[in-house]
Structure formats: C-alpha cells, structure tokens
Design an enzyme around this catalytic site. Structure first.
Site, mmCIF file in Angstrom:
data_model
loop_
_atom_site.group_PDB
_atom_site.id
_atom_site.type_symbol
_atom_site.label_atom_id
_atom_site.label_comp_id
_atom_site.label_asym_id
_atom_site.label_seq_id
_atom_site.Cartn_x
_atom_site.Cartn_y
_atom_site.Cartn_z
ATOM 1 N N ASP A 10 1.005 -1.214 -0.066
ATOM 2 C CA ASP A 10 0.140 0.147 -0.295
ATOM 3 C C ASP A 10 0.801 1.112 -0.469
ATOM 4 O O ASP A 10 1.279 1.317 0.929
ATOM 5 C CB ASP A 10 -1.152 -0.352 0.923
ATOM 6 C CG ASP A 10 -1.800 1.225 1.611
ATOM 7 O OD1 ASP A 10 -2.040 1.718 0.764
ATOM 8 O OD2 ASP A 10 -2.274 1.902 2.559
ATOM 9 N N LYS A 77 2.261 11.771 -4.122
ATOM 10 C CA LYS A 77 2.114 10.943 -4.649
ATOM 11 C C LYS A 77 0.724 11.854 -5.232
ATOM 12 O O LYS A 77 0.235 10.801 -6.129
ATOM 13 C CB LYS A 77 1.282 9.457 -3.377
ATOM 14 C CG LYS A 77 0.443 8.665 -3.976
ATOM 15 C CD LYS A 77 0.291 7.676 -3.524
ATOM 16 C CE LYS A 77 -1.649 7.208 -3.159
ATOM 17 N NZ LYS A 77 -2.206 6.267 -2.415
ATOM 18 N N GLU A 178 -6.816 0.700 -4.264
ATOM 19 C CA GLU A 178 -7.221 0.842 -3.194
ATOM 20 C C GLU A 178 -8.325 0.532 -2.352
ATOM 21 O O GLU A 178 -8.243 -0.682 -1.515
ATOM 22 C CB GLU A 178 -6.231 2.057 -2.725
ATOM 23 C CG GLU A 178 -4.984 2.487 -2.546
ATOM 24 C CD GLU A 178 -5.086 3.510 -1.942
ATOM 25 O OE1 GLU A 178 -5.782 4.315 -2.024
ATOM 26 O OE2 GLU A 178 -3.923 4.421 -2.804
ATOM 27 N N ASP A 200 -13.246 5.701 1.391
ATOM 28 C CA ASP A 200 -11.799 5.897 2.148
ATOM 29 C C ASP A 200 -10.874 7.223 1.607
ATOM 30 O O ASP A 200 -10.772 7.972 0.494
ATOM 31 C CB ASP A 200 -10.724 4.917 0.866
ATOM 32 C CG ASP A 200 -9.572 5.185 0.698
ATOM 33 O OD1 ASP A 200 -9.143 5.394 1.970
ATOM 34 O OD2 ASP A 200 -8.793 4.154 0.550
#
Ligand code: AMP
Length: 510
Positions: A10, A77, A178, A200
């Site tokens: 992850d 990211k 994800e 999420d």
C-alpha cells in the site's frame, strides 16, 4: 515461504505498508503485515536529504522534517503522473516547503538538496525502502509486488507507479485499486453475497467505490473520488485559521517562515487527531517567532471539535456529494447497500461517520482496520498470483474517469465513459483530412470534463504509414485497449489492407 514471494504494497500518501500471506487456516489465507523497526507496521512516505547529503526515507526523514523542511518531500503521491500545468500542482506549490517545478516532459520535478528528482524517482525510493524492510523480514530478496493506487488515479499516474517499480528492479505484477483491495481484506474467505461501499479518506486522496462481492468475485459497480481531498486538506484548513488568527493578533504573517510553518503543521495534525477523541484541545507553540524588537511570540489557542468541523465542513460535504454521485452511477440506492466500510485515517473524524450514518441510515461497519485493509487486500491478491496458490480471485474493475480524444475546437470525444468495465477495447475509425496525408496525430485525454483542456493529457499518438490518397479517402482503424490495471495502449491498422501501422506516443503538455 515461496522462493520468489510476491508482497502486497500500500503505497500511501502519508504512510506506506506491506503485507504477505503466510500460510492458511482451513483454506482461509493468513495475512501478516510486515513489521518495521520498533514494531511499527507503516513507513512514512517521506523522503529527505540531510545536510551531509545522506538520503533519508521513512521515520528517519520524518524525524528531521521540522529542521529541514525544504529538503523533505512528503505527499509526493499527489504529484505522481501529473502535468505541471494541472491545478493540483499549483495548489500543492502553495502548501509545501519543498520546491516544485516543471520537468522536461512537463511533468513535475522536485529539487532536494540541489538535486533534481522526478516523482517516480521519489516513489521508487519509498518502494525500495518497503522492499528492503520486507526482504529483511522474509530473509529472501523480494522482486515482485502488487501495488495499490487510488481508484481515481488516471492512466498516466498508474504508469508512473509501474515505472517507479521498474527503476528499482521491482516488478509491479499488478496495480489494483485501493478500495478494491480493502474489499478483498473484508470479503476473502467469508463466502459473502453483499454489496459494500468502501469510503476511503486517507492522507491525500479520497475514493469511494461500490463493490459487489459474490464469494471470490469482486465486481466494482462504480467508483469516484477526488485526488485532492484528504487529511492534508483538513490540516490546511486548520493551518489557515491559525495563521489568520496570528496575523490578526500580531500583524505578522508566518506563511513565509518555513520552520514556523512546519511546527504549526505538525501540531495542527496532532490536534486534529486528538479532536477525534476529545471535544477540546489546546494549541500552544512557544517562541514561534519574534517581534521586530526581538520579543518572543507564542501561539496560544484553543481548538474545539466544533471549530474543526466548521472549518472543514466544505470538505466533508464534498465527500458526501461524491458518495451520492457514485450511488447514482451504480444504479443502486441506499437500501441496496449491505455495509459501509471505512478506510483511511481521516475517517476516524466523528463527523465523517455521523454524516455517513445519516446518509445510509445505518452506521458504518468496523469490518476492516482502516489503516491496514489496503495492504492486506494487496497481499491477498498477490497470493492469488503465486504459482502454487489455491486462492482464485476475480476482480472486475472499472475506469474511474472517461477516456477519449480531442476533437476540433478542443471538445472531448468520449471513447470509454466513466465506470466502463475493464479490461475493455473499443475501435474508432478516423479518416484523413487532406490529400496525400500519411500521418495522423491524436491527443488522448482522461477526465470528466467536456473540454479537453480541463482533463489530463494521457499522450499524443501518431499513426504513420497511412496510404496516400485523396482527403477523406484513407482510413485508420484505431483500437483503444484498457487493460485490467486501467492502463491504456493504442494501436492502429489500415482497414483496407489489414496492415498494422506504426504508433508512437509522446506525453507532452496540454
Ligand atoms: P492514511 O493515508 O490512511 O494513513 O491517513 C492518514 C490521514 O489520516 C492523515 O491526514 C491523518 O492526520 C489522519 N488521521 C489519522 N488518525 C486520525 C484521527 N484519529 N482523527 C482524524 N484524522 C486522523
């Protein structure tokens, strides 16, 4: 342990984590999170270079962050696979202390200690750190992984993660989304027949997916999100308030003082987390700066949960609006949803849970651990790719945003609509627009706007070797192929001869 283990990674905006399947219990795989020094399971996704020129990754980088903010890269990211001109990069530039500038391919580069780094280079260092931790733990070299990305990552961003892996000889066997990974963590081995919402909200991104689970088949019905909505934005809303308050009291703007900003940022995040458990938390920083006369000044504030909720209500609203849109896209209604699953640290904020409870008419489930589910799901999927596996999983995913091409005048012609199932292929026939034309250029974009300029450019494709003829006579049959990872490839052929044409791709600015 297999000789060539495949781990699940992850690669998070704030923290990264790896896991692996170690054995099984009556046919249900047992997943282990890979521990890091001191028993932690996560590695901060932070990269820095100290004043001696040493590269630091993870905790080592985080520890010195306050003292060295200009050479400490976090939240990278969010910049992955972005073109420099995108709004997102501009927003990022305003909130980070490190220098963000355009690279040669109109991508983003960061200067750390006078050295230039591309975004895949920074991600590669973080991936490498995780791989080293895993290799030490497993006592075998790790060369293969399944890596998760936000469902809302576009083609270019997915490609950037693959490139990061390649550069450190880590084969990214599969990129999975994800939320899909979180659904795997929840559903594998339970023989379920349910429709779940994965909500999420992590450090830097927000994703919501509706997934139908039928035992080992995980089918994404619809997905949506916001690559620029996450815990960092909640912190920034607090920071903005703190700076405004300080300026009102002292006339001093702390925004241009990187060390002061770093101290504020650190305490703002901690205060935000504390406010998930308490109603009121003091916010004090001694000697944050000095007056022109050399008098030290402090920040002394009190933060209440209410104030935090007021400052961030717009952000929470945006998450709920996205949930509503994804529900419409899936063709389902709230009563069709069996479980609402929370993933990502920012979902610990009580108001997020309250709003979701109101929306769905039931409280979110505690079925998965919000910080670990994604890595666990990645490990389960990794295990299903191992040669000697008995775990067969079927993931049926979708593309998060439309993919299409630029028409005359900059209009966006959609080839795959958002939420189109993948893998998927479509053909488009184009004709030449002038006599003796032997080459055709096409710009491909991804996004949900009807004007290409507002979408992300995936590439400029040139097809050469078209049969020379009168305008409108020669045809090119172009195939758009989106693979199971959401990555696009294109090829073209001459329909009259069946001959494949040469295709070159260039990623440039929009
Ligand atoms: P993740 O990317 O899932 O690790 O999420 C990290 C984000 O969750 C960061 O922005 C954290 O500040 C935030 N976070 C972690 N714990 C809490 C908490 N107890 N309350 C609110 N936010 C939290």
């Amino acid at each position: 342990m297999p000789k060539e283990p495949i781990i699940g990674i992850d690669l998070g905006t704030t923290n990264s984590c790896a896991a692996i399947v170690e054995g099984d219990n009556a046919g249900v795989p047992i997943v282990k999170l890979i521990p890091y020094k001191g028993g932690e399971y996560t590695v901060p996704s932070i990269f820095a270079i100290d004043d001696k020129g040493h590269e630091l990754i993870g905790y080592e980088a985080k520890r010195q962050w306050q003292l060295n903010p200009k050479n400490t890269v976090y939240g990278a990211k969010r910049l992955m696979g972005r073109s420099f001109r995108s709004d997102i990069v501009e927003t990022m530039q305003r909130v980070v202390a490190y220098s963000v500038r355009p690279g040669q391919k109109n991508d983003v580069v960061i200067d750390v200690a006078n050295k230039e780094f591309s975004m895949p280079e920074i991600s590669a260092r973080i991936l490498n750190k995780i791989r080293d931790v895993a290799s030490n733990y497993l006592r075998v070299p790790v060369r293969r992984a399944v890596v998760t990305v936000p469902a809302y990552f576009n083609d270019r961003q997915r490609q950037a993660v693959k490139d990061a892996g390649k550069s450190i000889d880590l084969e990214v066997l599969r990129i999975i989304n994800e939320p899909t990974a979180a659904a795997l963590a929840y559903g594998v081995g339970k023989k379920l027949n349910e429709t779940v919402v994965i909500f999420d909200l992590g450090g830097g991104t927000f994703d919501v997916s509706i997934i139908e689970i039928r035992d080992r088949v995980f089918e994404v019905k619809a997905t949506g999100g916001d690559i620029f909505l996450g815990g960092i934005d909640f912190d920034n809303a607090m920071i903005h308030h703190i700076l405004k308050d300080f300026t009102a009291k002292t006339g001093i703007d702390l925004a241009s003082d990187p060390v002061a900003m770093q101290r504020i940022k650190d305490l703002a995040e901690r205060t935000k987390c504390d406010l998930s458990a308490r109603e009121e938390v003091p916010f004090n920083i001694p000697f944050i700066t000095m007056t022109a006369q050399g008098q030290p000044l402090n920040i002394e504030l009190k933060f209440t949960r209410k104030l935090l909720e007021q400052l961030t209500s717009g952000l929470v609203d945006r998450t709920l609006q996205m949930v509503a849109r994804v529900l419409v896209d899936s063709g389902l209604s709230t009563k069709d949803i069996d479980e609402v699953m929370l993933v990502g640290g920012q979902t610990r904020m009580p108001v997020v849970q309250e709003r979701l409870t109101k929306f769905f008419g039931k409280p979110p489930s505690k079925g998965v651990h919000p910080d670990e589910a994604v890595a666990i799901g990645a490990a389960l999927y990794a295990h299903s790719l191992q040669d000697d596996t008995n775990l067969r999983l079927q993931l049926l995913d979708v593309i998060p945003m439309a993919i299409g091409l630029e028409k005359a005048g900059g209009a966006f012609h959609v080839v795959f609509p958002r939420n189109a199932p993948i893998p998927n292929a479509k053909q488009v026939t184009a004709t030449t627009s002038f006599d003796q034309q032997t080459e055709l250029m096409m710009r491909i974009f991804q996004g949900d706007n009807d004007q290409v300029i507002r979408n992300e450019l995936l590439g400029e494709f040139t097809f050469s070797g078209i049969r020379a003829d009168k305008a409108g006579k020669a045809q090119v049959e172009i195939t758009f192929d989106v693979n199971i990872e959401g990555i696009l490839t294109m090829h073209a052929r001459d329909p009259s001869s069946g001959r494949e044409m040469k295709t070159t791709v260039r990623v440039t600015q929009s």
